[in-house]
Design a protein around this motif. Structure first.
Motif, PDB file in Angstrom:
ATOM      1  N   ARG A  68      20.861  28.768  22.420  1.00 14.51           N
ATOM      2  CA  ARG A  68      21.850  28.018  21.652  1.00 14.51           C
ATOM      3  C   ARG A  68      22.826  27.332  22.603  1.00 14.51           C
ATOM      4  O   ARG A  68      23.308  27.945  23.550  1.00 14.51           O
ATOM      5  CB  ARG A  68      22.597  28.961  20.713  1.00 14.51           C
ATOM      6  N   ASP A  69      23.141  26.070  22.336  1.00 15.04           N
ATOM      7  CA  ASP A  69      24.028  25.316  23.212  1.00 15.04           C
ATOM      8  C   ASP A  69      25.472  25.790  23.123  1.00 15.04           C
ATOM      9  O   ASP A  69      26.179  25.835  24.128  1.00 15.04           O
ATOM     10  CB  ASP A  69      23.966  23.821  22.866  1.00 15.04           C
ATOM     11  N   LEU A  70      25.932  26.092  21.916  1.00 16.77           N
ATOM     12  CA  LEU A  70      27.308  26.532  21.711  1.00 16.77           C
ATOM     13  C   LEU A  70      27.317  27.910  21.074  1.00 16.77           C
ATOM     14  O   LEU A  70      26.770  28.107  19.990  1.00 16.77           O
ATOM     15  CB  LEU A  70      28.072  25.541  20.819  1.00 16.77           C
ATOM     16  N   GLN A  71      27.933  28.862  21.770  1.00 12.39           N
ATOM     17  CA  GLN A  71      28.075  30.209  21.255  1.00 12.39           C
ATOM     18  C   GLN A  71      29.453  30.347  20.600  1.00 12.39           C
ATOM     19  O   GLN A  71      30.278  29.429  20.657  1.00 12.39           O
ATOM     20  CB  GLN A  71      27.912  31.227  22.390  1.00 12.39           C
ATOM     21  N   ARG A  72      29.697  31.525  20.025  1.00 11.41           N
ATOM     22  CA  ARG A  72      30.988  31.765  19.377  1.00 11.41           C
ATOM     23  C   ARG A  72      31.621  33.049  19.902  1.00 11.41           C
ATOM     24  O   ARG A  72      30.926  33.952  20.364  1.00 11.41           O
ATOM     25  CB  ARG A  72      30.834  31.839  17.850  1.00 11.41           C
ATOM     26  N   ILE A  73      32.947  33.088  19.812  1.00  4.52           N
ATOM     27  CA  ILE A  73      33.731  34.224  20.297  1.00  4.52           C
ATOM     28  C   ILE A  73      34.400  34.900  19.109  1.00  4.52           C
ATOM     29  O   ILE A  73      35.045  34.235  18.293  1.00  4.52           O
ATOM     30  CB  ILE A  73      34.796  33.749  21.306  1.00  4.52           C
ATOM     31  N   ARG A  74      34.244  36.222  19.062  1.00  6.91           N
ATOM     32  CA  ARG A  74      34.916  36.964  17.989  1.00  6.91           C
ATOM     33  C   ARG A  74      36.305  37.422  18.405  1.00  6.91           C
ATOM     34  O   ARG A  74      37.277  37.270  17.666  1.00  6.91           O
ATOM     35  CB  ARG A  74      34.071  38.177  17.574  1.00  6.91           C
ATOM     36  N   GLU A  75      36.391  38.008  19.608  1.00  5.56           N
ATOM     37  CA  GLU A  75      37.671  38.520  20.100  1.00  5.56           C
ATOM     38  C   GLU A  75      37.838  38.134  21.567  1.00  5.56           C
ATOM     39  O   GLU A  75      36.866  38.079  22.328  1.00  5.56           O
ATOM     40  CB  GLU A  75      37.751  40.041  19.971  1.00  5.56           C
ATOM     41  N   VAL A  76      39.073  37.895  21.963  1.00  4.42           N
ATOM     42  CA  VAL A  76      39.376  37.602  23.361  1.00  4.42           C
ATOM     43  C   VAL A  76      40.730  38.190  23.711  1.00  4.42           C
ATOM     44  O   VAL A  76      41.676  38.129  22.922  1.00  4.42           O
ATOM     45  CB  VAL A  76      39.350  36.081  23.631  1.00  4.42           C
ATOM     46  N   ARG A  77      40.797  38.784  24.901  1.00  4.58           N
ATOM     47  CA  ARG A  77      42.046  39.321  25.435  1.00  4.58           C
ATOM     48  C   ARG A  77      42.101  38.995  26.919  1.00  4.58           C
ATOM     49  O   ARG A  77      41.060  38.880  27.574  1.00  4.58           O
ATOM     50  CB  ARG A  77      42.106  40.857  25.260  1.00  4.58           C
TER      51      ARG A  77
END
Length: 247
Positions: A67-76
């Motif tokens: 997949r070219d674009l992934q997604r982020i659920r959480e970031v710190r």
């Protein structure tokens, strides 16, 4: 599927009116692009600021192979920098490092040990008080080791020239002309013998010699990294570091 990984922010690109596409180097998946919907809206700007290069991040991401674009659920934030965002000299070095990495880290696959190396170098940069001017030189040499083209051989009376194309010390200047002169080769040899970026034992170099060596190491990278090309940040870096004298 959800995965936890650490990442390094490399680049931000605006997408639409309120979204961002961010390029990260992740410990688990190598270089990946993520879309952050609404990240530039008033309510989400704090989250978008986390992805300012070269921030280190603790992530929970969705990953789908191919997949070219992934997604982020959480970031710190993995670390909060003390000097890089506030010091012109430190931020100039960080800009240079980020541009170099953007040229090198195009492969989606992760390289074993590379993320810990990058994390350690960035934290050293953030605390660096002495030897900041030669930090880029040592960083490039450490990075070359991780990509498998670290300079080979030894600088000596018998081999006083460093061949930038072949990546080794040689007896005479090569016919193609891409080589470090003996004085530069000797400094390169010293840097290779002192691989750690320590505040307590900086190598003092005149500004002109330091600049020439950095420019030549970038030529070396162009020989060994496909599509490396020219960088914009060295001109800024040279100007900023020149104000500090030999260090």
């Amino acid at each position: 599927m959800l995965h936890k990984t650490r990442g390094l922010a490399l680049r931000q690109t605006r997408y639409g009116e309120t979204s961002l596409i961010v390029k990260l180097y992740t410990e688990a998946f190598g270089s990946q692009s993520y879309i952050l919907n609404g990240a530039r809206s008033a309510k989400s700007r704090t989250r978008a600021a986390l992805f300012q290069p070269p921030n280190l991040l603790d992530l929970e991401v969705y990953y789908q192979e191919g997949r070219d674009l992934q997604r982020i659920r959480e970031v710190r934030p993995l670390h909060v920098y003390a000097r890089i965002p506030y010091s012109i000299a430190h931020s100039s070095v960080a800009l240079f490092l980020t541009e170099v990495l953007g040229k090198c880290l195009r492969d989606e696959h992760a390289t074993d040990g590379l993320f810990p190396f990058l994390e350690e170098r960035l934290l050293e940069l953030d605390t660096c008080e002495r030897g900041l001017a030669i930090f880029p030189l040592r960083f490039l040499l450490g990075l070359s080791q991780h990509f498998g083209f670290q300079p080979q051989g030894f600088c000596s009376e018998q081999t006083p020239w460093f061949d930038l194309q072949e990546g080794l010390f040689v007896a005479s200047r090569p016919a193609h002309g891409y080589a470090l002169f003996p004085e530069e080769s000797q400094v390169l040899h010293q840097l290779l013998q002192q691989p750690h970026l320590l505040n307590d034992t900086p190598l003092l170099l005149p500004g002109a010699l330091r600049q020439s060596l950095l420019d030549n190491l970038l030529v070396y990278f162009r020989f060994h990294v496909d599509g490396f090309g020219l960088l914009r940040s060295p001109a800024i870096l040279h100007e900023v570091l020149a104000k500090g004298g030999p260090s």
